[in-house]
Design an enzyme around this catalytic site. Sequence first.
Site, short mmCIF file in Angstrom:
data_model
loop_
_atom_site.label_atom_id
_atom_site.label_comp_id
_atom_site.label_asym_id
_atom_site.label_seq_id
_atom_site.Cartn_x
_atom_site.Cartn_y
_atom_site.Cartn_z
N GLY A 100 8.77 45.46 56.83
CA GLY A 100 9.85 45.46 55.84
C GLY A 100 9.45 44.96 54.48
O GLY A 100 9.50 45.69 53.50
N CYS B 155 4.43 41.12 61.28
CA CYS B 155 5.68 40.70 60.63
C CYS B 155 5.67 41.21 59.20
O CYS B 155 4.76 41.96 58.81
CB CYS B 155 5.80 39.17 60.69
N CYS C 43 9.86 38.06 66.06
CA CYS C 43 8.55 37.42 65.92
C CYS C 43 8.55 36.05 66.57
O CYS C 43 9.59 35.55 66.97
CB CYS C 43 8.12 37.34 64.47
N ASP D 55 16.64 43.65 62.08
CA ASP D 55 15.76 42.54 62.48
C ASP D 55 16.51 41.52 63.33
O ASP D 55 17.60 41.09 62.97
CB ASP D 55 15.24 41.82 61.23
N GLU E 295 11.81 45.20 50.07
CA GLU E 295 12.68 44.01 50.03
C GLU E 295 12.50 43.13 48.79
O GLU E 295 12.77 41.92 48.85
CB GLU E 295 12.50 43.17 51.31
N GLU F 249 16.29 32.23 69.83
CA GLU F 249 16.65 30.86 69.43
C GLU F 249 18.05 30.46 69.88
O GLU F 249 18.36 29.28 69.94
CB GLU F 249 16.58 30.71 67.91
N HIS G 156 0.08 35.95 58.92
CA HIS G 156 0.11 34.57 58.43
C HIS G 156 -1.21 34.17 57.82
O HIS G 156 -1.32 33.11 57.21
CB HIS G 156 0.47 33.62 59.58
N CYS H 92 11.63 23.43 55.01
CA CYS H 92 13.07 23.22 54.95
C CYS H 92 13.78 24.54 54.69
O CYS H 92 13.22 25.45 54.11
CB CYS H 92 13.40 22.24 53.83
N1 GLN Z 1 12.13 42.57 57.55
C1 GLN Z 1 11.73 41.20 57.42
C2 GLN Z 1 10.47 41.12 56.56
O1 GLN Z 1 9.65 41.94 56.66
C3 GLN Z 1 11.47 40.55 58.76
C4 GLN Z 1 11.12 39.09 58.64
C5 GLN Z 1 11.09 38.32 59.95
O2 GLN Z 1 10.83 38.87 60.98
N2 GLN Z 1 11.32 37.05 59.94
O3 GLN Z 1 10.29 40.20 55.78
ZN ZN Z 2 8.75 38.86 61.99
#
Ligand code: GLN
Ligand code: ZN
Length: 557
Positions: A233, A527, A444, A400, A285, A406, A495, A317
């Site tokens: 995304g 991600c 994720c 998403d 985005e 959670e 990451h 945070c």
């Molecule tokens: N569509 C979101 C992005 O690509 C998904 C983010 C996520 O999974 N936390 O930033």
């Molecule tokens: Zn993700």
Amino acid sequence: MQIDEPVLALDLPDAWVQSLKSAYDAITQPHLQLMLTTYFESVERHLPLLATLPVQGLHLDLARAPQQAAAALKHWPRNKVLSAGVVDGRNIWRADLRAVLAQLKPLHAHWGHRLWLAPSCSLLHCPVDASVELRLHEPVRGWLAFAVQKLGELGTLKRALLDGDAAEAKALDESDMAQKSRRLSPQVNQPAVRARVAALVAADAQRTQAYAQRSAQQRKRLALPPFPTTTIGSFPQTNEIRVARARFKRGELREPLYREQMQQAITQAVREQEALGLDVLVHGEAERNDMVEYFGEQLSGYAFTDNGWVQSYGSRCVKPPIIYGDVARPVAMTVEWTRYAQSLTPRWMKGMLTGPVTMLQWSFVRDDLSREQVALQLALALRDEVVDLEAAGIAVIQIDEPAFREGLPLRRADWAAYLEWAARAFRVSASGVRDDTQIHTHMCYSEFNDILPSIAAMDADVITIETSRSQMELLRGFGEFAYPNEIGPGVYDIHSPRVPDAGEMLALLRKAREVIPDERLWVNPDCGLKTRGWDETRGALRHMVEAAQALRREVAL
Ligand code: GLN
Ligand code: ZN
């Protein structure tokens, strides 16, 4: 000395429970007074055992599990301290002080000066001070209590218990008025929203046909190559993008100019993806600061703080928005940006939304309506958006749900009910479209294996997940469970700034093929890419597309 044992709220193996006695016998010291502190759920079933431990006090979360009060009256000795966690430490709402006082009076009569008053848990989960939220509109501002206000509430309760209600008449009246104003507020109650949720029927949470039929239609319409490539995304949020958004928010950048800058960012993202040869594109985005806040700002029933920060994990945070009222979508939220992006390219543009469960999970949620009902309201608002995207010619839409897991309750016994309504809320958001429109979801950082039936029950046509760091180990469960729909296991870790080479990703894809049938395997990163720079993004995606091409050749052979 306080000893925190929230673990007592979980389903514990017997051996653990039995070892409490010897553990506390070992911990205790002659001149030490121990306060055993529990929270987040009931520890009711352990109370007879806890009463035998060498501790002088016990803290119970009576906000989350008020039924523990009756059990404590029965099982917790009068000559020990009872700490009553009556002010909810995890939400941001003013307490109903009159109701709490009624709850406390029998406890006070029983324990007298050995009754302590406390927040239900640590105030770590609550922002600091609601009185500085000057931009928050009334009446919402008056309904809130952050940490400072919650401590004030404890003071009021104490004085009312000791000196009588009359001594605190003003504070109690104010509390009553806040409750009443919330109950009666037209901003909280939108009868049309309630009616729409109440009118939901089974068919609303179901696509018209099963995946097998849908996928045939989608294949025909989308005509994608085998092992299609896509991203999750977001594309890099460059400094220009951030500055433009911040200036627009402050009113320094006018709407037409702001729109132009965002369109430039979208155009760049589209051109880059075309040059890389990706199959299903995204708009990137650029206009989103945060995947929950962006949508919350456009929905009714949501409020935002300036300083309501809470710790998320480690030093991170977050500033969760507040759902205070019935949620509805007055106008389309993403259609213009997505339509613009699609107009730039003959390839498929994937619409990008945040799902109902994640919207719920990453917000402070009202406490006067069940989470399930709030999730369904969110789901209907998102469903309207999904339908509008489809009408605008968007054939692939991703919803998403990174926070899906959670929401799991602490107790196993409560899992099934949550998973059932959470998957249903997702399906309500996703099921308004034709069968040849393809719905994706993304998760994720998740341990999936124990909830695979529920992930399958979401019935997304495609799910993309984070798997590269575990070297595809996470996928094994999907194979054993025989997950029925399409999967995009992330082939590289977003990451890290490291650009993996095509060979590495090809090796992961070969591993994925052992588990997922060829016609259901997608190729994508773990991600979104918003935290990365363009150089590394370009490099990694180039290698990812090469890996997919290599796999296509290999399989054709
Ligand atoms: N569509 C979101 C992005 O690509 C998904 C983010 C996520 O999974 N936390 O930033
Ligand atoms: Zn993700």
